[in-house]
Enzyme design. Structure first.
Site, PDB file in Angstrom:
ATOM      1  N   ALA A  11       0.828  -1.212   0.000  1.00 29.81           N
ATOM      2  CA  ALA A  11       0.000   0.000   0.000  1.00 29.81           C
ATOM      3  C   ALA A  11       0.861   1.261   0.000  1.00 29.81           C
ATOM      4  O   ALA A  11       0.335   2.368  -0.034  1.00 29.81           O
ATOM      5  CB  ALA A  11      -0.919   0.004   1.215  1.00 29.81           C
ATOM      6  N   ASP A  57       0.344  -7.212   9.953  1.00 30.30           N
ATOM      7  CA  ASP A  57       1.725  -6.853  10.234  1.00 30.30           C
ATOM      8  C   ASP A  57       2.662  -7.943   9.727  1.00 30.30           C
ATOM      9  O   ASP A  57       2.400  -9.132   9.944  1.00 30.30           O
ATOM     10  CB  ASP A  57       1.897  -6.666  11.757  1.00 30.30           C
ATOM     11  N   LEU A  77       8.341  -5.530   0.185  1.00 30.18           N
ATOM     12  CA  LEU A  77       8.586  -4.090   0.278  1.00 30.18           C
ATOM     13  C   LEU A  77       8.349  -3.542   1.682  1.00 30.18           C
ATOM     14  O   LEU A  77       8.739  -2.410   1.978  1.00 30.18           O
ATOM     15  CB  LEU A  77       7.653  -3.327  -0.674  1.00 30.18           C
ATOM     16  N   TYR A 178      19.339   1.920   9.439  1.00 33.24           N
ATOM     17  CA  TYR A 178      18.494   1.606   8.274  1.00 33.24           C
ATOM     18  C   TYR A 178      19.289   0.756   7.270  1.00 33.24           C
ATOM     19  O   TYR A 178      18.808  -0.286   6.804  1.00 33.24           O
ATOM     20  CB  TYR A 178      18.001   2.902   7.619  1.00 33.24           C
ATOM     21  N   ASN A 207      17.531   6.698  -5.171  1.00 33.85           N
ATOM     22  CA  ASN A 207      16.503   7.616  -4.634  1.00 33.85           C
ATOM     23  C   ASN A 207      15.272   7.599  -5.533  1.00 33.85           C
ATOM     24  O   ASN A 207      15.296   8.180  -6.622  1.00 33.85           O
ATOM     25  CB  ASN A 207      17.055   9.040  -4.559  1.00 33.85           C
ATOM     26  N   ARG A 246      23.319  12.493  -5.969  1.00 36.63           N
ATOM     27  CA  ARG A 246      22.469  11.310  -5.831  1.00 36.63           C
ATOM     28  C   ARG A 246      21.885  10.944  -7.184  1.00 36.63           C
ATOM     29  O   ARG A 246      21.881  11.745  -8.110  1.00 36.63           O
ATOM     30  CB  ARG A 246      21.309  11.585  -4.854  1.00 36.63           C
TER      31      ARG A 246
HETATM   32  N1  NAD Z   1      11.610   5.182  -1.733  1.00 36.92           N
HETATM   33  C1  NAD Z   1      12.906   5.017  -1.876  1.00 36.92           C
HETATM   34  O1  NAD Z   1      13.622   5.935  -2.325  1.00 36.92           O
HETATM   35  C2  NAD Z   1      13.545   3.695  -1.546  1.00 36.92           C
HETATM   36  C3  NAD Z   1      14.924   3.551  -1.795  1.00 36.92           C
HETATM   37  C4  NAD Z   1      15.545   2.353  -1.479  1.00 36.92           C
HETATM   38  C5  NAD Z   1      14.794   1.297  -0.956  1.00 36.92           C
HETATM   39  N2  NAD Z   1      13.458   1.469  -0.723  1.00 36.92           N
HETATM   40  C6  NAD Z   1      12.718   0.332  -0.157  1.00 36.92           C
HETATM   41  O2  NAD Z   1      11.553   0.093  -0.929  1.00 36.92           O
HETATM   42  C7  NAD Z   1      10.514  -0.389  -0.086  1.00 36.92           C
HETATM   43  C8  NAD Z   1       9.251   0.422  -0.287  1.00 36.92           C
HETATM   44  O3  NAD Z   1       9.549   1.780  -0.009  1.00 36.92           O
HETATM   45  P1  NAD Z   1       8.483   2.955  -0.215  1.00 36.92           P
HETATM   46  O4  NAD Z   1       9.235   4.151  -0.640  1.00 36.92           O
HETATM   47  O5  NAD Z   1       7.345   2.478  -1.005  1.00 36.92           O
HETATM   48  O6  NAD Z   1       8.078   3.194   1.310  1.00 36.92           O
HETATM   49  P2  NAD Z   1       6.626   3.406   1.976  1.00 36.92           P
HETATM   50  O7  NAD Z   1       6.880   3.817   3.379  1.00 36.92           O
HETATM   51  O8  NAD Z   1       5.760   4.267   1.110  1.00 36.92           O
HETATM   52  O9  NAD Z   1       6.019   1.923   1.931  1.00 36.92           O
HETATM   53  C9  NAD Z   1       6.315   0.950   2.903  1.00 36.92           C
HETATM   54  C10 NAD Z   1       5.018   0.246   3.242  1.00 36.92           C
HETATM   55  O10 NAD Z   1       5.310  -0.757   4.228  1.00 36.92           O
HETATM   56  C11 NAD Z   1       4.241  -0.733   5.162  1.00 36.92           C
HETATM   57  N3  NAD Z   1       4.711  -1.258   6.438  1.00 36.92           N
HETATM   58  C12 NAD Z   1       5.553  -0.677   7.332  1.00 36.92           C
HETATM   59  N4  NAD Z   1       5.702  -1.437   8.423  1.00 36.92           N
HETATM   60  C13 NAD Z   1       4.949  -2.557   8.214  1.00 36.92           C
HETATM   61  C14 NAD Z   1       4.675  -3.712   8.988  1.00 36.92           C
HETATM   62  N5  NAD Z   1       5.194  -3.868  10.219  1.00 36.92           N
HETATM   63  N6  NAD Z   1       3.865  -4.658   8.472  1.00 36.92           N
HETATM   64  C15 NAD Z   1       3.300  -4.495   7.234  1.00 36.92           C
HETATM   65  N7  NAD Z   1       3.504  -3.404   6.463  1.00 36.92           N
HETATM   66  C16 NAD Z   1       4.330  -2.447   6.949  1.00 36.92           C
HETATM   67  C17 NAD Z   1       3.817   0.728   5.275  1.00 36.92           C
HETATM   68  O11 NAD Z   1       2.488   0.876   5.773  1.00 36.92           O
HETATM   69  C18 NAD Z   1       3.952   1.182   3.831  1.00 36.92           C
HETATM   70  O12 NAD Z   1       2.729   1.052   3.130  1.00 36.92           O
HETATM   71  C19 NAD Z   1      11.060  -0.371   1.338  1.00 36.92           C
HETATM   72  O13 NAD Z   1      11.513  -1.676   1.657  1.00 36.92           O
HETATM   73  C20 NAD Z   1      12.229   0.585   1.250  1.00 36.92           C
HETATM   74  O14 NAD Z   1      13.223   0.271   2.224  1.00 36.92           O
HETATM   75  C21 NAD Z   1      12.817   2.641  -1.001  1.00 36.92           C
END
Ligand code: NAD
Length: 367
Positions: A11, A57, A77, A178, A207, A246
């Site tokens: 989501a 969760d 994710l 992290y 990013n 970046r």
């Molecule tokens: N956005 C970036 O620039 C970026 C860069 C590198 C890696 N990532 C990785 O990509 C993935 C997605 O990132 P994003 O930008 O969509 O972040 P986001 O925060 O929008 O999405 C993460 C989702 O995980 C859910 N979540 C958090 N804790 C949870 C739990 N305990 N149980 C179930 N769901 C849970 C949140 O509700 C959220 O919907 C992550 O693993 C992040 O580390 C993102």
């Protein structure tokens, strides 16, 4: 052939775009997400009706087991996302990211899938690759932020090193909690998959930007943070001198990369950089976004302070993803900022950038 995929954290920002990509390719999508308030606010937006949402969760074995029922592949994710915040909310980050992944692994042993694709991060590299002025590789290290000659890592304390694209063979150098948790997630998935005979692929995302990133979450997404400040008539807050580089990759390119990582034969056990292949200074993107939002008068506030755990430069060498996955990023930052600005202008966001900065300062994490 149509498949059923589970997206943990589906989501969120990337998960919503990946869901659209998978639906457009005729697949069935199930999402397991706890709709974390820091990301989704007090009243989360719904998902399109064709997506099956299980609110649960990732640390709950029963929820994960139910979500895996009848699934062909998993995109993992779900995570707590934020470098600075991870340095004081340590148990929370390790709990969700590492324990959550461990629970998923145990449930996958009981209910294996064809392939697992895990969202790893460029943060595992720490500093990117550097060369000396005469082109020899050199490790980029800086003790704590600024040195006598500025902010760049130095060779022998005198000569600034030159940043070059970082490929997947660079040794990890974990500089934040992290980053540590993302590396543990990545390795856990690859180790367990190899031991139990299912496939796993890790994508190290750079990013990610684009419409849909949580504007009110001040802990993640530099462009979303700048957008939220500009929307509220505030100058973007830029650490150091703004010249750190970046790689900004569009979320639709990331969604395509995830699908390719799930579908491409012969890549099990591999790690791929997913970036744009271009680098920008943080000051330049703050100015570009202000221009696209027609708020050029809100020049970046260059703070001259460094955050603990921050790195100077890192941008992607994407040759491996191009060659092995057929990945071709198609949405350059300069061509998509109008779309982003338009999306931001239609949003409402409480700007919490100052609050996040104060939290770092209170914990002694800004110098
Ligand atoms: N956005 C970036 O620039 C970026 C860069 C590198 C890696 N990532 C990785 O990509 C993935 C997605 O990132 P994003 O930008 O969509 O972040 P986001 O925060 O929008 O999405 C993460 C989702 O995980 C859910 N979540 C958090 N804790 C949870 C739990 N305990 N149980 C179930 N769901 C849970 C949140 O509700 C959220 O919907 C992550 O693993 C992040 O580390 C993102």
């Amino acid at each position: 052939m149509s498949k059923t995929y589970l997206l943990t954290g589906g989501a969120g920002f990337i998960g919503r775009h990946l869901s659209s990509e998978l639906l457009a390719h005729g697949h069935h999508v199930r999402v397991l997400d706890n709709l974390l308030e820091q990301v989704h606010g007090p009243s989360p937006l719904g998902l399109p009706p064709e997506i099956e949402l299980i609110r649960g969760d990732i640390r709950d074995p029963e929820a994960v087991s139910a979500a895996l029922h009848g699934v062909d592949g998993v995109f993992h994710l779900a995570a707590e996302v934020g470098v600075g915040q991870s340095m004081y909310e340590i148990a929370r980050y390790v709990g969700v990211n590492d324990l959550g992944t461990a629970v998923l692994m145990e449930q996958l042993i009981a209910r294996p899938v064809e392939r697992l694709v895990i969202a790893s991060s460029m943060s595992v590299y720490g500093e990117g690759r550097y060369v000396t002025p005469d082109g020899r590789p050199a490790a980029g290290r800086r003790s704590n932020g600024r040195n006598d000659l500025g902010w760049d890592p130095l060779l022998d304390d005198v000569t600034p090193l030159k940043p070059v694209p970082t490929d997947e063979t660079k040794e990890p150098d974990l500089a934040s909690i992290y980053a540590l948790t993302k590396y543990t997630q990545e390795r856990s998935c690859l180790i367990v998959a190899a031991a139990y005979g299912f496939q796993a692929v890790a994508l190290r995302l750079f990013n990610v930007f684009g419409p849909g990133q949580a504007l009110s979450n001040p802990y993640t997404g530099v462009l979303a943070n700048f957008g939220s400040r500009l929307l509220n008539g505030q100058r973007p807050l830029v650490f150091e001198d703004g010249q750190q580089r970046r790689d900004f990759v569009h979320v639709r390119d990331v969604a395509t990369a995830f699908r390719l990582a799930m579908e491409t034969p012969g890549v099990a056990g591999e790690v791929f950089n997913i970036g744009s292949g271009h680098s920008y200074t943080v000051e330049a993107v703050a100015r570009m976004l202000a221009k696209a939002m027609r708020r050029d008068r809100l020049a970046p506030d260059i703070m001259g302070k460094a955050r603990s755990g921050d790195i100077r430069h890192c941008f992607a060498d994407i040759t491996k993803a191009r060659q092995r996955l057929g990945y071709r990023p198609a949405h350059r930052l300069e061509d998509t900022l109008d779309e982003l600005a338009e999306w931001i202008s239609r949003s409402t966001a409480a700007d919490r950038g100052d609050h996040a900065k104060r939290e770092l300062e209170q914990h002694g994490l800004v110098a």
